[in-house]
Design a protein around this motif. Structure first.
Motif, PDB file in Angstrom:
ATOM      1  N   PHE A 239     -90.270 -71.509   6.255  1.00 31.74           N
ATOM      2  CA  PHE A 239     -89.918 -72.781   6.878  1.00 31.74           C
ATOM      3  C   PHE A 239     -89.958 -73.913   5.858  1.00 31.74           C
ATOM      4  O   PHE A 239     -89.046 -74.739   5.787  1.00 31.74           O
ATOM      5  N   LEU A 240     -91.025 -73.975   5.054  1.00 29.21           N
ATOM      6  CA  LEU A 240     -91.152 -75.039   4.064  1.00 29.21           C
ATOM      7  C   LEU A 240     -90.034 -74.992   3.037  1.00 29.21           C
ATOM      8  O   LEU A 240     -89.517 -76.031   2.607  1.00 29.21           O
ATOM      9  N   VAL A 241     -89.649 -73.790   2.646  1.00 30.93           N
ATOM     10  CA  VAL A 241     -88.593 -73.642   1.646  1.00 30.93           C
ATOM     11  C   VAL A 241     -87.238 -74.028   2.231  1.00 30.93           C
ATOM     12  O   VAL A 241     -86.398 -74.599   1.537  1.00 30.93           O
ATOM     13  N   ASN A 242     -87.031 -73.755   3.526  1.00 31.85           N
ATOM     14  CA  ASN A 242     -85.702 -73.877   4.114  1.00 31.85           C
ATOM     15  C   ASN A 242     -85.513 -75.051   5.065  1.00 31.85           C
ATOM     16  O   ASN A 242     -84.402 -75.266   5.531  1.00 31.85           O
ATOM     17  N   TYR A 243     -86.580 -75.812   5.367  1.00 36.49           N
ATOM     18  CA  TYR A 243     -86.416 -76.797   6.433  1.00 36.49           C
ATOM     19  C   TYR A 243     -85.434 -77.896   6.077  1.00 36.49           C
ATOM     20  O   TYR A 243     -84.894 -78.575   6.950  1.00 36.49           O
TER      21      TYR A 243
ATOM     22  N   TRP B  87     -80.840 -80.969  18.408  1.00 36.99           N
ATOM     23  CA  TRP B  87     -82.240 -80.544  18.314  1.00 36.99           C
ATOM     24  C   TRP B  87     -82.440 -79.127  18.846  1.00 36.99           C
ATOM     25  O   TRP B  87     -83.105 -78.300  18.213  1.00 36.99           O
ATOM     26  N   VAL B  88     -81.885 -78.851  20.018  1.00 35.77           N
ATOM     27  CA  VAL B  88     -82.094 -77.536  20.627  1.00 35.77           C
ATOM     28  C   VAL B  88     -81.488 -76.431  19.769  1.00 35.77           C
ATOM     29  O   VAL B  88     -82.118 -75.390  19.543  1.00 35.77           O
ATOM     30  N   LYS B  89     -80.266 -76.645  19.285  1.00 38.00           N
ATOM     31  CA  LYS B  89     -79.640 -75.596  18.465  1.00 38.00           C
ATOM     32  C   LYS B  89     -80.484 -75.302  17.232  1.00 38.00           C
ATOM     33  O   LYS B  89     -80.710 -74.145  16.867  1.00 38.00           O
ATOM     34  N   GLN B  90     -80.957 -76.360  16.571  1.00 38.79           N
ATOM     35  CA  GLN B  90     -81.748 -76.140  15.358  1.00 38.79           C
ATOM     36  C   GLN B  90     -83.057 -75.420  15.668  1.00 38.79           C
ATOM     37  O   GLN B  90     -83.450 -74.505  14.944  1.00 38.79           O
ATOM     38  N   LEU B  91     -83.706 -75.812  16.739  1.00 37.05           N
ATOM     39  CA  LEU B  91     -84.974 -75.175  17.092  1.00 37.05           C
ATOM     40  C   LEU B  91     -84.772 -73.709  17.475  1.00 37.05           C
ATOM     41  O   LEU B  91     -85.590 -72.857  17.128  1.00 37.05           O
ATOM     42  N   VAL B  92     -83.674 -73.414  18.174  1.00 33.73           N
ATOM     43  CA  VAL B  92     -83.391 -72.027  18.542  1.00 33.73           C
ATOM     44  C   VAL B  92     -83.166 -71.182  17.293  1.00 33.73           C
ATOM     45  O   VAL B  92     -83.727 -70.084  17.145  1.00 33.73           O
ATOM     46  N   PHE B  93     -82.361 -71.683  16.362  1.00 35.85           N
ATOM     47  CA  PHE B  93     -82.055 -70.911  15.156  1.00 35.85           C
ATOM     48  C   PHE B  93     -83.261 -70.829  14.219  1.00 35.85           C
ATOM     49  O   PHE B  93     -83.456 -69.825  13.543  1.00 35.85           O
ATOM     50  N   ILE B  94     -84.065 -71.901  14.181  1.00 38.10           N
ATOM     51  CA  ILE B  94     -85.295 -71.847  13.391  1.00 38.10           C
ATOM     52  C   ILE B  94     -86.221 -70.772  13.947  1.00 38.10           C
ATOM     53  O   ILE B  94     -86.824 -69.998  13.201  1.00 38.10           O
ATOM     54  N   SER B  95     -86.332 -70.706  15.269  1.00 36.97           N
ATOM     55  CA  SER B  95     -87.221 -69.730  15.897  1.00 36.97           C
ATOM     56  C   SER B  95     -86.783 -68.300  15.599  1.00 36.97           C
ATOM     57  O   SER B  95     -87.595 -67.381  15.582  1.00 36.97           O
ATOM     58  N   GLN B  96     -85.485 -68.132  15.338  1.00 39.82           N
ATOM     59  CA  GLN B  96     -84.960 -66.806  15.010  1.00 39.82           C
ATOM     60  C   GLN B  96     -84.903 -66.564  13.502  1.00 39.82           C
ATOM     61  O   GLN B  96     -84.351 -65.562  13.048  1.00 39.82           O
ATOM     62  N   ARG B  97     -85.473 -67.515  12.748  1.00 36.57           N
ATOM     63  CA  ARG B  97     -85.514 -67.431  11.279  1.00 36.57           C
ATOM     64  C   ARG B  97     -84.116 -67.228  10.689  1.00 36.57           C
ATOM     65  O   ARG B  97     -83.889 -66.367   9.828  1.00 36.57           O
ATOM     66  N   SER B  98     -83.192 -68.044  11.172  1.00 37.51           N
ATOM     67  CA  SER B  98     -81.822 -68.021  10.652  1.00 37.51           C
ATOM     68  C   SER B  98     -81.724 -69.044   9.530  1.00 37.51           C
ATOM     69  O   SER B  98     -81.718 -70.253   9.790  1.00 37.51           O
ATOM     70  N   TYR B  99     -81.633 -68.556   8.299  1.00 39.94           N
ATOM     71  CA  TYR B  99     -81.765 -69.442   7.147  1.00 39.94           C
ATOM     72  C   TYR B  99     -80.437 -69.774   6.464  1.00 39.94           C
ATOM     73  O   TYR B  99     -80.425 -70.304   5.368  1.00 39.94           O
TER      74      TYR B  99
ATOM     75  N   ASP C  84     -77.388 -72.048   5.920  1.00 43.78           N
ATOM     76  CA  ASP C  84     -77.307 -73.486   6.200  1.00 43.78           C
ATOM     77  C   ASP C  84     -76.126 -73.879   7.070  1.00 43.78           C
ATOM     78  O   ASP C  84     -76.132 -74.945   7.682  1.00 43.78           O
ATOM     79  N   TRP C  85     -75.080 -73.026   7.179  1.00 43.83           N
ATOM     80  CA  TRP C  85     -73.933 -73.422   7.997  1.00 43.83           C
ATOM     81  C   TRP C  85     -74.270 -73.487   9.481  1.00 43.83           C
ATOM     82  O   TRP C  85     -73.580 -74.153  10.243  1.00 43.83           O
TER      83      TRP C  85
ATOM     84  N   PRO D 245     -75.269 -79.777  13.802  1.00 44.04           N
ATOM     85  CA  PRO D 245     -76.436 -80.554  14.237  1.00 44.04           C
ATOM     86  C   PRO D 245     -76.830 -81.659  13.258  1.00 44.04           C
ATOM     87  O   PRO D 245     -77.213 -82.751  13.684  1.00 44.04           O
ATOM     88  N   GLN D 246     -76.747 -81.390  11.951  1.00 42.58           N
ATOM     89  CA  GLN D 246     -77.129 -82.414  10.964  1.00 42.58           C
ATOM     90  C   GLN D 246     -76.296 -83.671  11.115  1.00 42.58           C
ATOM     91  O   GLN D 246     -76.821 -84.792  11.132  1.00 42.58           O
ATOM     92  N   ILE D 247     -74.982 -83.507  11.208  1.00 42.99           N
ATOM     93  CA  ILE D 247     -74.129 -84.699  11.264  1.00 42.99           C
ATOM     94  C   ILE D 247     -74.210 -85.387  12.623  1.00 42.99           C
ATOM     95  O   ILE D 247     -74.078 -86.618  12.698  1.00 42.99           O
ATOM     96  N   LEU D 248     -74.447 -84.626  13.688  1.00 41.91           N
ATOM     97  CA  LEU D 248     -74.598 -85.262  14.998  1.00 41.91           C
ATOM     98  C   LEU D 248     -75.882 -86.086  15.063  1.00 41.91           C
ATOM     99  O   LEU D 248     -75.897 -87.182  15.636  1.00 41.91           O
ATOM    100  N   LEU D 249     -76.951 -85.568  14.462  1.00 45.74           N
ATOM    101  CA  LEU D 249     -78.190 -86.348  14.409  1.00 45.74           C
ATOM    102  C   LEU D 249     -77.994 -87.627  13.606  1.00 45.74           C
ATOM    103  O   LEU D 249     -78.537 -88.686  13.955  1.00 45.74           O
ATOM    104  N   PHE D 250     -77.216 -87.535  12.547  1.00 46.42           N
ATOM    105  CA  PHE D 250     -77.038 -88.712  11.690  1.00 46.42           C
ATOM    106  C   PHE D 250     -76.023 -89.698  12.271  1.00 46.42           C
ATOM    107  O   PHE D 250     -75.986 -90.859  11.855  1.00 46.42           O
ATOM    108  N   SER D 251     -75.222 -89.266  13.235  1.00 49.70           N
ATOM    109  CA  SER D 251     -74.212 -90.160  13.799  1.00 49.70           C
ATOM    110  C   SER D 251     -74.842 -91.412  14.415  1.00 49.70           C
ATOM    111  O   SER D 251     -74.255 -92.498  14.372  1.00 49.70           O
ATOM    112  N   VAL D 252     -76.061 -91.273  14.965  1.00 46.49           N
ATOM    113  CA  VAL D 252     -76.710 -92.436  15.585  1.00 46.49           C
ATOM    114  C   VAL D 252     -77.109 -93.467  14.535  1.00 46.49           C
ATOM    115  O   VAL D 252     -77.161 -94.666  14.822  1.00 46.49           O
ATOM    116  N   VAL D 253     -77.379 -93.004  13.323  1.00 47.56           N
ATOM    117  CA  VAL D 253     -77.687 -93.938  12.232  1.00 47.56           C
ATOM    118  C   VAL D 253     -76.456 -94.776  11.911  1.00 47.56           C
ATOM    119  O   VAL D 253     -76.541 -96.005  11.731  1.00 47.56           O
TER     120      VAL D 253
END
Length: 496
Positions: free
Chosen positions: A243-247, A297-309, A311-312, A317-325
């Motif tokens: 997780f630390l290496v890939n978060y 958030w949900v998609k990332q948490l689901v894939f993190i829980s499945q240890r899907s490393y 980056d695609w 999710p990354q750009i949707l989270l940043f859209s509010v900025v």
């Protein structure tokens, strides 16, 4: 506002064109994702054999996406195998940018703000990768945003039924997106949208039925192969280390060396602050803000829980989270230019510079180096029915034309049986039982516990070293290649 809306009504469309043109410059880097060539090989297999597969007449869902296989098939049919790639990449970029156009319409009213949003959103690193790396996410983002715009904003019944089908046929994991959108829709409207439900049900039925009646499986082979190959029972300590290496892949767009990336945390906190600020305004758009933010958030948490490393999985999710900025900055009433300048100087431009260096280096490692291995084999081996055992199964099988057995089993189901039977020794067992003519390994097979077997049955044909591909007549390019070497050393073995 009405005067601004009327006067600058077409400005967002102009910025769609500008954004596409800017991103097309990145095509010069030849940064194309390995997995894209798996999908394109499947499309060409359909063209040559009339079968959705990877190795001739054998049916296998080697690509995660069905819809993109068919799109790639038609581009091959129209432009030919030698010339379809760049028209398809341009098509992907256009679709993604129109997806951002629909998104801007959902969360912004001022067309000037929409225009700048489209451009700033479009040059974020994940946006560039979605547009030019050749994977299905450009089409997928377009379909998802078109569904929100036409289906939920404009209330078009055809869109509520059609888009869920196309979205699920692109990737089955989009059930997460549709599920979150459906829940928010029910919460806001206090009733069930039965046309939306019908679209989702038809989508699930269509993809599951297609898998079952064509491939004889309920889910894509790619999902099954990864569940068989990748470790399941690993310690919490090791999971935390991963997780630390890939978060940085999950929430951040800048990947720094080391096990800790404070930049990602800083951006994540700012995204949360901006989201809370925007939804506290109680505007009509909160309906869509909650959808995209919760989905991300949900998609990332689901894939993190499945240890899907990979980056695609996290690009959208990354750009949707940043859209509010971007919305927060663009709607500032005072000192707007200061906010935009700070955003550009400290985030957007450094991110774009980082992506430029990353794409140049990765393009060299993939297109110039890994592709050269495939081209060597294309010229060396004329019998394209011969097999090569390797990992991964993108560039090299595509450009060599050889049939392939990959370590994970994405393109060949038989190796999954060897993994289940004797996972520690499945590579050697596959070489012994399947007898592929070629082996491509990142290690010296003549130096290890199975060295006797390999020495008796194979000979070293050629060594491929990434260090030999870090030179360029252009000194700036050479510095980038050496700054971020991208590639793996390989040894190529031929059966005696």
């Amino acid at each position: 506002m009405p005067e601004i809306t009327g006067k600058y009504r077409k400005l967002p469309l102009y910025f769609v064109a500008i954004t596409v043109l800017v991103k097309l410059v990145f095509l010069l880097t030849h940064h194309i994702q390995e997995d894209a060539f798996i999908t394109w090989r499947v499309a060409q297999n359909l063209l040559d054999y009339g079968v959705i597969g990877f190795n001739g007449a054998t049916k296998i869902s080697a690509s995660t996406t069905h819809l993109y296989v068919f799109v790639s098939y038609f581009f091959n049919l129209i432009f030919g195998k030698e010339h379809f790639i760049y028209p398809l990449l341009i098509f992907n970029s256009i679709l993604f940018t129109f997806g951002s156009y629909f998104l801007s319409k959902l969360i912004l009213k001022n067309p000037v703000h929409q225009a700048f949003f489209i451009f700033l959103f479009g040059i974020l690193p994940p946006s560039i990768k979605i547009s030019i790396l050749g994977m299905e996410y450009g089409i997928l983002f377009f379909l998802e945003m078109a569904f929100l715009y036409f289906g939920l904003k404009e209330k078009k019944i055809w869109a509520q039924i059609l888009f869920p089908i196309l979205i699920l046929f692109t990737r089955i994991d989009t059930v997460i997106f549709l599920g979150i959108v459906g829940l928010v829709d029910v919460f806001y409207n206090r009733k069930i949208n039965w046309f939306f439900v019908l679209g989702g049900v038809l989508g699930i039925i269509s993809v599951v039925s297609f898998n079952w009646f064509y491939f004889g499986e309920l889910v894509n082979n790619t999902i099954v192969a990864k569940s068989v190959t990748y470790a399941k029972n690993i310690s919490f300590t090791l999971q935390w280390k991963y997780f630390l290496v890939n978060y940085g892949n999950y929430w951040g767009m800048l990947k720094l060396p080391g096990d800790f990336n404070p930049f990602t945390i800083l951006v994540l906190v700012f995204e949360m602050v901006c989201f809370i600020y925007l939804v506290s305004k109680s505007k009509e758009r909160n309906y869509f803000l909650w959808m995209i933010f919760l989905f991300a958030w949900v998609k990332q948490l689901v894939f993190i829980s499945q240890r899907s490393y990979f980056d695609w999985y996290y690009w959208v999710p990354q750009i949707l989270l940043f859209s509010v900025v971007l919305v927060f900055v663009l709607e500032q009433k005072t000192q707007k230019m200061l906010w935009i300048s700070l955003l550009l100087i400290f985030y957007i431009l450094p991110m774009m510079a980082f992506q430029t260096i990353h794409s140049i280096a990765t393009g060299n490692g993939e297109w110039n180096y890994r592709r050269s291995i495939g081209l060597f084999l294309k010229n060396y081996e004329k019998d394209k029915n011969q097999y090569i055992l390797l990992e991964p199964a993108g560039y090299i099988p595509y450009f060599s034309g050889l049939k392939a057995i990959d370590e994970v089993g994405l393109v060949d189901k038989e190796i999954q049986k060897e993994i289940k039977k004797d996972k520690p020794n499945y590579w050697r067992n596959t070489a012994e039982h399947r007898k592929p003519k070629y082996l491509l390994a990142p290690t010296d097979l003549f130096d290890g516990k199975d060295s006797v077997f390999y020495k008796n049955n194979y000979k070293l044909l050629k060594e491929f070293r990434i260090k030999n591909y870090l030179k360029s007549d252009n000194k700036i390019l050479e510095k980038i290649y050496k700054l971020k070497p991208s590639g793996t050393d390989y040894n190529l073995y031929e059966k005696k």
